[in-house]
Structures are given as C-alpha cells and as structure tokens.
Design a protein around this motif. Sequence first.
Motif, PDB file in Angstrom:
ATOM      1  N   GLY A 160       6.525   3.670  10.492  1.00 43.98           N
ATOM      2  CA  GLY A 160       5.077   3.423  10.511  1.00 43.98           C
ATOM      3  C   GLY A 160       4.652   2.176   9.770  1.00 43.98           C
ATOM      4  O   GLY A 160       3.560   1.666   9.982  1.00 43.98           O
ATOM      5  N   ALA A 161       5.529   1.664   8.881  1.00 47.21           N
ATOM      6  CA  ALA A 161       5.167   0.464   8.127  1.00 47.21           C
ATOM      7  C   ALA A 161       5.257  -0.764   9.032  1.00 47.21           C
ATOM      8  O   ALA A 161       6.158  -0.880   9.854  1.00 47.21           O
ATOM      9  N   VAL A 162       4.322  -1.690   8.879  1.00 49.25           N
ATOM     10  CA  VAL A 162       4.308  -2.908   9.690  1.00 49.25           C
ATOM     11  C   VAL A 162       4.525  -4.168   8.844  1.00 49.25           C
ATOM     12  O   VAL A 162       4.939  -5.197   9.355  1.00 49.25           O
ATOM     13  N   MET A 212       4.177  -4.054  14.426  1.00 50.36           N
ATOM     14  CA  MET A 212       2.744  -4.400  14.510  1.00 50.36           C
ATOM     15  C   MET A 212       2.242  -4.223  15.941  1.00 50.36           C
ATOM     16  O   MET A 212       1.136  -3.726  16.161  1.00 50.36           O
ATOM     17  N   SER A 215       2.119  -0.329  16.754  1.00 46.91           N
ATOM     18  CA  SER A 215       1.257   0.558  15.967  1.00 46.91           C
ATOM     19  C   SER A 215      -0.168   0.615  16.521  1.00 46.91           C
ATOM     20  O   SER A 215      -0.947  -0.335  16.387  1.00 46.91           O
ATOM     21  N   LEU A 217      -2.498   2.474  15.356  1.00 50.75           N
ATOM     22  CA  LEU A 217      -3.363   2.470  14.176  1.00 50.75           C
ATOM     23  C   LEU A 217      -3.664   1.047  13.720  1.00 50.75           C
ATOM     24  O   LEU A 217      -4.826   0.669  13.531  1.00 50.75           O
ATOM     25  N   TYR A 218      -2.613   0.244  13.539  1.00 49.63           N
ATOM     26  CA  TYR A 218      -2.817  -1.121  13.047  1.00 49.63           C
ATOM     27  C   TYR A 218      -3.756  -1.907  13.967  1.00 49.63           C
ATOM     28  O   TYR A 218      -4.678  -2.588  13.505  1.00 49.63           O
ATOM     29  N   SER A 250      -5.025  -1.165   3.227  1.00 52.71           N
ATOM     30  CA  SER A 250      -4.021  -0.391   2.476  1.00 52.71           C
ATOM     31  C   SER A 250      -4.668   0.701   1.638  1.00 52.71           C
ATOM     32  O   SER A 250      -4.039   1.720   1.344  1.00 52.71           O
ATOM     33  N   HIS A 253      -4.961   3.218   4.431  1.00 43.37           N
ATOM     34  CA  HIS A 253      -3.726   3.552   5.155  1.00 43.37           C
ATOM     35  C   HIS A 253      -2.493   2.947   4.477  1.00 43.37           C
ATOM     36  O   HIS A 253      -1.855   2.039   5.023  1.00 43.37           O
ATOM     37  N   GLU A 255       0.398   3.865   4.287  1.00 44.80           N
ATOM     38  CA  GLU A 255       1.644   4.041   5.043  1.00 44.80           C
ATOM     39  C   GLU A 255       1.985   2.854   5.934  1.00 44.80           C
ATOM     40  O   GLU A 255       3.101   2.738   6.435  1.00 44.80           O
ATOM     41  N   LEU A 256       1.025   1.956   6.152  1.00 46.58           N
ATOM     42  CA  LEU A 256       1.296   0.748   6.965  1.00 46.58           C
ATOM     43  C   LEU A 256       2.085  -0.307   6.196  1.00 46.58           C
ATOM     44  O   LEU A 256       2.548  -1.288   6.778  1.00 46.58           O
ATOM     45  N   PHE A 257       2.239  -0.102   4.884  1.00 46.12           N
ATOM     46  CA  PHE A 257       2.810  -1.149   4.041  1.00 46.12           C
ATOM     47  C   PHE A 257       4.063  -0.684   3.316  1.00 46.12           C
ATOM     48  O   PHE A 257       4.132   0.442   2.844  1.00 46.12           O
TER      49      PHE A 257
END
Length: 305
Positions: A160-162, A212, A215, A217-218, A250, A253, A255-257
Amino acid sequence: RNNGNETSVQRYNVLMMFTKVDKSQNLQDKFRVAMLSMVKYAQFLEGEVLVLHFVSDPVSKVLGEKMLQEFFKNVTFKYEVLFHDVDTFTHRLFPIVEALQKHFSAGSWSYFSDAIFFLSVAMHRILPQNLTRIVQLDIDLKYRTNIRDLFQEFDRFPPGAVLGIVREMQPVYRHTFWQYRKENPQTRVGDPPPEGLPGFNSGVMLLDLGAMRASALYNQLLDTTNVTKLADKYSIRGHLGDQDFFTMISMEHPELFYSLACGWNRQLCTWWRDHGYRDVFDLYYRCDGPIYIYHGNCNSPIPDD
Ligand code: UDP
Ligand code: MN
C-alpha cells in the motif's frame, strides 16, 4: 544472435531538478559537491546502469552536460544521462496539480510555472509506464554511501505504500498546523518524533511509480474536492509544494508512506531554531544512527567529513 542479455539490464533511475543553474554559482557549487560525492561511493554490478534524469532548461542543460563530463570522467560503472525539458513537464503537470497549487503555493495566485514544484506528486502520470521506480534527489546533498543502497529500501515498502521519505527535522509543521493543533490539543499532528507526526522533507524521495499508478486511494487524494476537504480540515496554507501535500495526506493516510531512516536525508537547516521554536527545536533536529546523505537545506554548510 540475440543472447537475451538486454532483458537482464537493471536500471537505477534518479531524478534531479536542475533549472536556472547557469545563473547561480551557488547551485553550481552544490551540484559539484553532490555529484563528486555520489561518484566517490557509487558501485554497481555488471549489467546494472545508473540513469540520471535532469529536469532542466536549455541553458542549464548545456552547463550540466559539461559539468557531468568532468565529474564522471573516471567512473567504472555504466551510466546514462537524460535531460527532460522543464517547460514540457510543466505543461503536462499543470492540469493535474492546479488544485494543489491553490492550497500549497506561496501567495494567493497559482502561477503556471509553480506546477513543477509538484512534479513528485504526479510523476507517475508524467513518466512512461515502463519506469516503475525512481528516486528524486535535491542537488544540495552530499553522499556518504553507495547510492545503490538507497534503492534497497524500495524492497522494504509495506503493502500500500507509494512513497519512501524522511521526516522533516525542524518544527515547520508544528508551525503550519498551528490552528489545527490549537483546536485539537490531543493531536500528534506536528509533534516531534518518535510518537509525533512531524511531517516530511522532500530532499530525498523514493517514488514507487508502479504503486502510485495502482493506488486508487492515492489518485483520489489528488482530486480537487479531496484536496480542498483535507486542506480545510487541517486549516493549512503551505508554500513548499510537494512536501506540504505529502505531509498533509500522511496525517490522514500514514499507510501510503514508508518512513526512511533519518540518516538518508540528514537535514542541516536550523532556521526555525531562531524563529520562535528554540525550546522544542532539538526534539525535531536530532537524528541518531549512521548518516548516509547530508542535506544542506536553506543554504546550510555541509560538514567536510
Ligand atoms: N533547484 C533548481 N534551481 C533553482 C533552485 C532549486 O534546480 O534555482 C532545485 C535543486 O534540485 C534543489 C531543489 O530544487 O536541490 C530544491 O531547492 P533547495 O534544495 O534550494 O531547497 P531547500 O532544500 O533548501 O528547501
Ligand atoms: Mn535541498
């Protein structure tokens, strides 16, 4: 006879902003320090290529090509240099990042040319699909280790991390989120590490372009309505471009990082120490553990060692 070796070539892509360099001896000096230290420690295996992307204007490009010839004259690994035109990138970026600019650019008007400060945010839509990972680097850096090691951090991204990025080392987001913090006294937003959320610094960024693009979400977070919603929730008006946007999303969210160790972007700027935050400054500024990359941000001198 095609022995298939081409398919096994591994590219290590790095990208740097490189504009108006001809007009600034200061930038040229920083570029020299960055490139010579990168070259000093860089090592790659057989079949690996370091690919250096520069986003540049025509005059800076001519100068950059000349400087790079000198800096790379004795290297033993394979490398490629690619220059991308800053105006072309800006035109493609503007429609994607216009909403962001309204909230995160200096002043009340969003200038067309400022779109480039959000390149990292929409890089997955600008660069070709076959580029799936890239590292964006400032030029006011000094390397103390093999740049190849930084790419190993991509393999440590959680699902999930971008984006891989280092925390901000000054209380700048304590300042930016001042109103939200006042209205939410229990919040960790803007608090110092390790428990707090001090935000990010954009000097060293690992962009998983594939993630990216994938995702949902992103990409939703780039939509105008979502940008406005979050900027209102956190009452923020920034001026630093991409790092304000990444910091803001961040908070909502995390979890994106993927949080890189502080040694990968050891920032040296101390401006906020002398501008109202002396009492808490060191809580943000401290970075224990090995230093892999120094970042002489806000024109800070970089140690000689
Ligand atoms: N930069 C550039 N031309 C300029 C100013 C900045 O190409 O005239 C690029 C360069 O790569 C630089 C990055 O933008 O490292 C960010 O600027 P800077 O490092 O000066 O900001 P700081 O880290 O001090 O906030
Ligand atoms: Mn910098």
